[in-house]
Motif scaffolding. Structure first.
Motif, PDB file in Angstrom:
ATOM      1  N   PRO A 127      15.708  -9.200 149.826  1.00 31.82           N
ATOM      2  CA  PRO A 127      16.970 -10.015 149.487  1.00 31.82           C
ATOM      3  C   PRO A 127      18.308  -9.847 149.769  1.00 31.82           C
ATOM      4  CG  PRO A 127      15.953  -8.914 147.881  1.00 31.82           C
ATOM      5  CD  PRO A 127      15.184  -8.595 148.820  1.00 31.82           C
ATOM      6  N   GLU A 128      18.329  -8.481 150.544  1.00 33.78           N
ATOM      7  CA  GLU A 128      19.700  -7.781 150.871  1.00 33.78           C
ATOM      8  C   GLU A 128      20.312  -8.494 152.048  1.00 33.78           C
ATOM      9  OE1 GLU A 128      21.617  -3.514 152.418  1.00 33.78           O
ATOM     10  OE2 GLU A 128      19.956  -3.560 150.919  1.00 33.78           O
ATOM     11  N   LEU A 129      21.374  -9.241 151.930  1.00 35.84           N
ATOM     12  CA  LEU A 129      21.890 -10.065 153.129  1.00 35.84           C
ATOM     13  C   LEU A 129      22.634  -9.015 153.732  1.00 35.84           C
ATOM     14  CD1 LEU A 129      22.858 -13.312 151.864  1.00 35.84           C
ATOM     15  CD2 LEU A 129      21.018 -12.693 153.463  1.00 35.84           C
ATOM     16  N   GLY A 130      23.545  -7.729 152.955  1.00 34.61           N
ATOM     17  CA  GLY A 130      24.336  -7.118 153.906  1.00 34.61           C
ATOM     18  C   GLY A 130      25.687  -6.637 152.986  1.00 34.61           C
ATOM     19  N   ASP A 131      26.714  -6.289 153.856  1.00 35.40           N
ATOM     20  CA  ASP A 131      28.051  -5.765 153.052  1.00 35.40           C
ATOM     21  C   ASP A 131      28.930  -6.494 153.898  1.00 35.40           C
ATOM     22  OD1 ASP A 131      26.161  -3.985 151.727  1.00 35.40           O
ATOM     23  OD2 ASP A 131      26.552  -2.527 153.714  1.00 35.40           O
ATOM     24  N   LEU A 132      30.389  -6.740 152.866  1.00 38.85           N
ATOM     25  CA  LEU A 132      31.278  -7.097 153.555  1.00 38.85           C
ATOM     26  C   LEU A 132      32.435  -6.166 152.719  1.00 38.85           C
ATOM     27  CD1 LEU A 132      31.153 -10.623 152.071  1.00 38.85           C
ATOM     28  CD2 LEU A 132      30.680 -10.159 154.326  1.00 38.85           C
ATOM     29  N   ALA A 133      33.627  -6.204 153.404  1.00 40.35           N
ATOM     30  CA  ALA A 133      34.845  -5.576 153.129  1.00 40.35           C
ATOM     31  C   ALA A 133      35.933  -6.287 153.473  1.00 40.35           C
ATOM     32  CB  ALA A 133      34.950  -4.294 153.952  1.00 40.35           C
ATOM     33  N   ILE A 134      37.051  -6.406 152.507  1.00 41.90           N
ATOM     34  CA  ILE A 134      37.971  -7.329 152.708  1.00 41.90           C
ATOM     35  C   ILE A 134      39.412  -6.434 152.289  1.00 41.90           C
ATOM     36  CG2 ILE A 134      37.880  -8.014 150.245  1.00 41.90           C
ATOM     37  CD1 ILE A 134      38.650 -10.912 151.479  1.00 41.90           C
ATOM     38  N   ALA A 135      40.422  -6.548 153.120  1.00 43.11           N
ATOM     39  CA  ALA A 135      41.457  -6.067 152.932  1.00 43.11           C
ATOM     40  C   ALA A 135      42.738  -6.655 152.055  1.00 43.11           C
ATOM     41  CB  ALA A 135      42.160  -5.543 154.244  1.00 43.11           C
ATOM     42  N   PHE A 136      43.386  -6.190 151.134  1.00 42.59           N
ATOM     43  CA  PHE A 136      44.205  -6.929 150.163  1.00 42.59           C
ATOM     44  C   PHE A 136      45.582  -7.092 151.150  1.00 42.59           C
ATOM     45  CE2 PHE A 136      47.640  -7.280 147.231  1.00 42.59           C
ATOM     46  CZ  PHE A 136      47.226  -8.145 146.324  1.00 42.59           C
ATOM     47  N   ASP A 137      46.232  -6.000 152.048  1.00 45.12           N
ATOM     48  CA  ASP A 137      47.536  -6.403 152.496  1.00 45.12           C
ATOM     49  C   ASP A 137      47.258  -7.357 153.535  1.00 45.12           C
ATOM     50  OD1 ASP A 137      48.616  -3.907 151.265  1.00 45.12           O
ATOM     51  OD2 ASP A 137      46.887  -2.989 152.180  1.00 45.12           O
ATOM     52  N   THR A 138      46.201  -7.180 154.370  1.00 44.94           N
ATOM     53  CA  THR A 138      46.261  -8.406 155.395  1.00 44.94           C
ATOM     54  C   THR A 138      45.888  -9.667 154.714  1.00 44.94           C
ATOM     55  OG1 THR A 138      45.586  -6.738 156.955  1.00 44.94           O
ATOM     56  CG2 THR A 138      44.668  -8.971 157.295  1.00 44.94           C
ATOM     57  N   CYS A 139      45.056  -9.862 153.635  1.00 50.57           N
ATOM     58  CA  CYS A 139      44.967 -11.156 153.088  1.00 50.57           C
ATOM     59  C   CYS A 139      46.199 -11.761 152.619  1.00 50.57           C
ATOM     60  CB  CYS A 139      43.909 -10.969 152.114  1.00 50.57           C
ATOM     61  SG  CYS A 139      42.121 -10.672 152.776  1.00 50.57           S
ATOM     62  N   VAL A 140      46.977 -10.893 152.045  1.00 56.37           N
ATOM     63  CA  VAL A 140      48.376 -11.248 151.307  1.00 56.37           C
ATOM     64  C   VAL A 140      49.286 -11.924 152.609  1.00 56.37           C
ATOM     65  CG1 VAL A 140      50.552 -10.502 150.161  1.00 56.37           C
ATOM     66  CG2 VAL A 140      48.402  -9.927 149.311  1.00 56.37           C
ATOM     67  N   ALA A 141      49.370 -11.274 153.521  1.00 53.66           N
ATOM     68  CA  ALA A 141      50.305 -11.405 154.653  1.00 53.66           C
ATOM     69  C   ALA A 141      49.701 -12.678 155.315  1.00 53.66           C
ATOM     70  CB  ALA A 141      50.375 -10.204 155.751  1.00 53.66           C
ATOM     71  N   GLU A 142      48.527 -13.025 155.538  1.00 53.62           N
ATOM     72  CA  GLU A 142      47.979 -14.196 155.913  1.00 53.62           C
ATOM     73  C   GLU A 142      48.054 -15.334 155.126  1.00 53.62           C
ATOM     74  OE1 GLU A 142      44.421 -12.091 158.941  1.00 53.62           O
ATOM     75  OE2 GLU A 142      43.870 -13.346 156.958  1.00 53.62           O
ATOM     76  N   ALA A 143      47.935 -15.189 153.750  1.00 56.31           N
ATOM     77  CA  ALA A 143      48.162 -16.203 152.999  1.00 56.31           C
ATOM     78  C   ALA A 143      49.791 -16.757 152.940  1.00 56.31           C
ATOM     79  CB  ALA A 143      47.771 -15.870 151.606  1.00 56.31           C
ATOM     80  N   ARG A 144      50.584 -15.570 152.931  1.00 61.20           N
ATOM     81  CA  ARG A 144      51.854 -15.981 152.930  1.00 61.20           C
ATOM     82  C   ARG A 144      52.236 -16.660 154.043  1.00 61.20           C
ATOM     83  NH1 ARG A 144      54.239 -10.411 150.480  1.00 61.20           N
ATOM     84  NH2 ARG A 144      53.786 -11.099 148.244  1.00 61.20           N
ATOM     85  N   ALA A 145      51.980 -16.159 155.473  1.00 58.12           N
ATOM     86  CA  ALA A 145      52.240 -16.761 156.714  1.00 58.12           C
ATOM     87  C   ALA A 145      51.709 -18.267 156.884  1.00 58.12           C
ATOM     88  CB  ALA A 145      51.730 -15.869 157.837  1.00 58.12           C
ATOM     89  N   GLY A 146      50.468 -18.403 156.240  1.00 60.45           N
ATOM     90  CA  GLY A 146      49.967 -19.700 156.270  1.00 60.45           C
ATOM     91  C   GLY A 146      50.331 -20.767 155.422  1.00 60.45           C
ATOM     92  N   GLY A 147      51.085 -20.256 154.194  1.00 57.55           N
ATOM     93  CA  GLY A 147      51.503 -21.132 152.994  1.00 57.55           C
ATOM     94  C   GLY A 147      50.318 -21.566 152.294  1.00 57.55           C
TER      95      GLY A 147
END
Length: 161
Positions: A90-110
């Motif tokens: 059942p183990e699919l794997g691991d993810l990592a997500i970065a706060f700063d990059t996500c904030v910058a991309e969301a702002r840039a993309g509106g």
């Protein structure tokens, strides 16, 4: 389906990353691989994800999301669907997500931050299932699936406009 979330960057608490992850991963798996799967998520900052990116991909820069499938699940041909994971493991794997990059991309993309994070978590889950975007056919398939899955959550197509 279980998403075990480890929060290293406290800012992720304020956006409810655990709930976003449960919702995003569940939607992706419901569409592509229903079952009792396990995913681990590291919610971190740009410094941490840059170090991970350097270690595992040889790129010492921050990125939005990284994925580590528990097994090789790639498709046999470009644009084809990968084989479904083995339900006995059942183990699919691991993810990592970065706060700063996500904030910058969301702002840039509106785009609303939660919607952008949801999209990235779906994208990462697709990688865990063996999807990639190494060529146009694979990239087109991933984009189509992401758009379909996001629509089930009421989130607009991130590739339009």
């Amino acid at each position: 389906m279980t998403v075990e979330t480890m929060i290293e960057d406290e800012r992720w608490h304020d956006v409810g990353i655990a709930d976003l992850a449960e919702r995003a991963v569940a939607a992706a798996l419901a569409r592509l691989a229903p079952g009792s799967w396990e995913v681990s998520l590291l919610a971190c900052d740009d410094t941490r994800i840059a170090a991970l990116n350097a270690t595992f991909r040889g790129k010492a820069i921050a990125t939005n999301v990284l994925s580590w499938p528990s097994d090789e699940r790639g498709a046999a041909a470009p644009g084809a669907m990968p084989a479904l994971p083995d339900p006995q493991d059942p183990e699919l794997g691991d993810l990592a997500i970065a706060f700063d990059t996500c904030v910058a991309e969301a702002r840039a993309g509106g785009v609303a931050f939660a919607d952008h994070v949801t999209h990235l978590l779906i994208h990462g889950t697709l990688h865990l299932l063996g999807f990639d975007h190494e060529d146009d056919a694979d990239g087109d398939l991933m984009e189509r699936l992401e758009t379909e899955i996001l629509a089930t959550l009421g989130i607009a197509d991130p590739y339009r406009g």
